[in-house]
Write an enzyme that holds these catalytic residues in place. Structure first.
Site, mmCIF file in Angstrom:
data_model
loop_
_atom_site.group_PDB
_atom_site.id
_atom_site.type_symbol
_atom_site.label_atom_id
_atom_site.label_comp_id
_atom_site.label_asym_id
_atom_site.label_seq_id
_atom_site.Cartn_x
_atom_site.Cartn_y
_atom_site.Cartn_z
ATOM 1 N N ASP A 83 33.764 -70.047 -75.328
ATOM 2 C CA ASP A 83 34.658 -69.401 -74.362
ATOM 3 C C ASP A 83 36.084 -69.394 -74.945
ATOM 4 O OD1 ASP A 83 35.365 -68.278 -71.927
ATOM 5 O OD2 ASP A 83 35.594 -70.200 -70.893
ATOM 6 N N HIS A 84 36.762 -68.257 -74.855
ATOM 7 C CA HIS A 84 38.162 -68.122 -75.287
ATOM 8 C C HIS A 84 38.456 -68.684 -76.682
ATOM 9 C CE1 HIS A 84 39.697 -66.326 -71.656
ATOM 10 N NE2 HIS A 84 38.937 -67.173 -70.975
ATOM 11 N N ASP A 105 39.245 -64.118 -78.201
ATOM 12 C CA ASP A 105 40.235 -63.683 -77.225
ATOM 13 C C ASP A 105 41.517 -63.292 -77.949
ATOM 14 O OD1 ASP A 105 41.971 -63.179 -75.219
ATOM 15 O OD2 ASP A 105 41.732 -65.089 -74.175
ATOM 16 N N GLU A 142 38.391 -59.435 -75.397
ATOM 17 C CA GLU A 142 39.119 -59.321 -74.115
ATOM 18 C C GLU A 142 40.293 -58.370 -74.272
ATOM 19 O OE1 GLU A 142 39.726 -62.659 -71.605
ATOM 20 O OE2 GLU A 142 41.706 -62.009 -70.936
ATOM 21 N N GLY A 187 41.074 -71.034 -62.726
ATOM 22 C CA GLY A 187 41.504 -72.137 -61.870
ATOM 23 C C GLY A 187 41.299 -71.867 -60.386
ATOM 24 N N GLY A 221 37.435 -65.671 -64.630
ATOM 25 C CA GLY A 221 38.118 -66.163 -63.422
ATOM 26 C C GLY A 221 37.360 -65.807 -62.162
ATOM 27 N N SER A 222 36.024 -65.959 -62.202
ATOM 28 C CA SER A 222 35.199 -65.442 -61.103
ATOM 29 C C SER A 222 34.693 -66.509 -60.152
ATOM 30 C CB SER A 222 34.027 -64.641 -61.674
ATOM 31 O OG SER A 222 34.524 -63.461 -62.256
ATOM 32 N N ASN A 263 31.964 -65.247 -65.410
ATOM 33 C CA ASN A 263 32.398 -66.600 -65.795
ATOM 34 C C ASN A 263 32.765 -67.460 -64.588
ATOM 35 O OD1 ASN A 263 32.207 -65.577 -68.358
ATOM 36 N ND2 ASN A 263 34.241 -66.277 -69.007
ATOM 37 N N THR A 266 35.505 -73.218 -62.274
ATOM 38 C CA THR A 266 36.200 -73.958 -61.208
ATOM 39 C C THR A 266 35.274 -74.384 -60.068
ATOM 40 O OG1 THR A 266 38.290 -72.895 -61.736
ATOM 41 C CG2 THR A 266 38.056 -73.707 -59.486
#
Ligand code: 13P
Length: 342
Positions: A83-84, A105, A142, A187, A221-222, A263, A266
């Site tokens: 990831d990233h 990314d 991205e 987050g 951020g989902s 993704n 959180t």
């Protein structure tokens, strides 16, 4: 079965018209929670690790945790994704370690904070595509930037994806999957009210999907930041401020318009911490870590199961035979993404 190419999971998801949750891990309990949820719902799985996770767990531990996952849950096709990735070097080291997918990314510079320009993004992403496809490994790029800063990643500013640039980006880089910025953040603090179509720009996904109907889109951020998880955490001494996440029904809309990877990190963190706080409060005399880690693992599994069902991946684990990374190399060569660097 060995770890599977993420591209294959996403191609199959496109055929079946569903999305696949990509859940972040740092430790044993998270890997077990996701794999157990995948087994119980018969779902293909994407497990992803950030640079922070690789550092926290240590690469070798992470690698062997994932090997154990493929042995114990041998009926589940699972991809391991970086990831990233902040640089080609991070992606290269993930590939060396055995990841079957990497995210380059290039929307941010190597410091993972400063927004990068389009030319830089195209250059580094294309470089990683050449390197990764030569090994049969999937690449996510991205375009646009998310809000929030998580694991030291993020500029803190939202730059929505420009659909015109998205077409050019996919054509010039040859990425397998494209992460788009539609107003979400990493987050817990994404929105200060229930997001409407202005805050959560689902129209960008629809537009990109119209222009690139075969592209696999990724929503970062989902997490949905469910009220019941926040309430539980706060009931036992947590201090999460009022906040809204991405409603599951909006993700389902996205899935109708080409979103194949979703993704979520959180929500698992909230679930685990709430369960641990509750366990601590209920029996302060208990000091066996299993006393609080077991309910934490259960709580994460419950969230993952619910997402796997909502995204439509449930029931699809056995639909296809996994293809080897060598076969993926052959397919990429046929597609024209030839290896020029390793
Ligand atoms: P959340 O913080 O919404 O779970 O997003 C995770 C993510 O996008 C990881 O890349």
């Amino acid at each position: 079965m060995p770890l599977v190419s993420m591209r294959q999971l996403l191609d199959e998801a496109a055929k079946g018209g569903y999305g696949v949750g990509a859940f972040n891990v740092n430790n044993l309990e998270q890997v077990q929670a996701i794999m157990e949820a995948a087994r119980e719902t018969n779902s293909p799985a994407i497990i992803q690790a950030s640079r922070g996770a690789r550092k926290y767990a240590n690469d070798r531990f992470l690698y062997h945790l994932m090997q154990a996952a493929t042995e114990v849950y041998s009926e589940i096709p699972v991809a391991l994704h970086q990831d990233h990735g902040n640089s080609p070097e991070t992606c290269r080291s993930a590939i060396e370690l055995g990841f079957t997918s990497v995210m380059m990314d290039g929307s941010l510079m190597e410091d993972a904070k400063t927004p990068a320009d389009f030319a830089y993004n195209v250059r580094v992403t294309h470089h990683v595509v050449e390197m990764a496809h030569g090994r049969g490994v999937t690449v996510e790029g991205e375009l646009g930037t998310l809000g929030g800063i998580e694991d030291d990643v993020g500029s803190g500013e939202i730059h929505l994806t420009d659909p015109d640039q998205a077409v050019e980006f996919v054509e010039r880089t040859g990425v397998d999957a494209l992460a788009v910025a539609i107003g979400t953040s990493h987050g817990a603090y994404k929105f200060t009210k229930e997001p409407d179509r202005e805050l959560l720009a689902m129209s960008i996904i629809e537009e990109i999907n119209q222009r690139l109907p075969t592209a696999h889109l990724v929503m970062h951020g989902s997490s949905s930041v469910p009220k019941e998880l926040v309430d539980l955490l706060n009931r036992y001494g947590g201090e999460i401020r009022p906040t809204w996440g991405v409603p599951v029904r909006e993700i389902q809309e996205g899935i109708k318009h080409g979103v194949r990877k979703v993704n979520v990190d959180t929500d698992l963190r909230l679930a685990a911490t709430g369960a641990i706080r509750k366990a601590f409060a209920e029996d302060p005399g208990e000091f066996d870590p299993r006393y609080y880690l077991k309910p934490a693992r259960e709580a994460m599994k419950k969230v993952v199961k619910a997402r796997m069902e909502a995204f439509g991946q449930a029931g699809h684990a056995g639909d296809y035979e996994p293809i080897s990374l060598e076969e993926m190399v052959r397919r990429y060569k046929e597609e024209g993404h030839l290896l020029t660097t390793t």
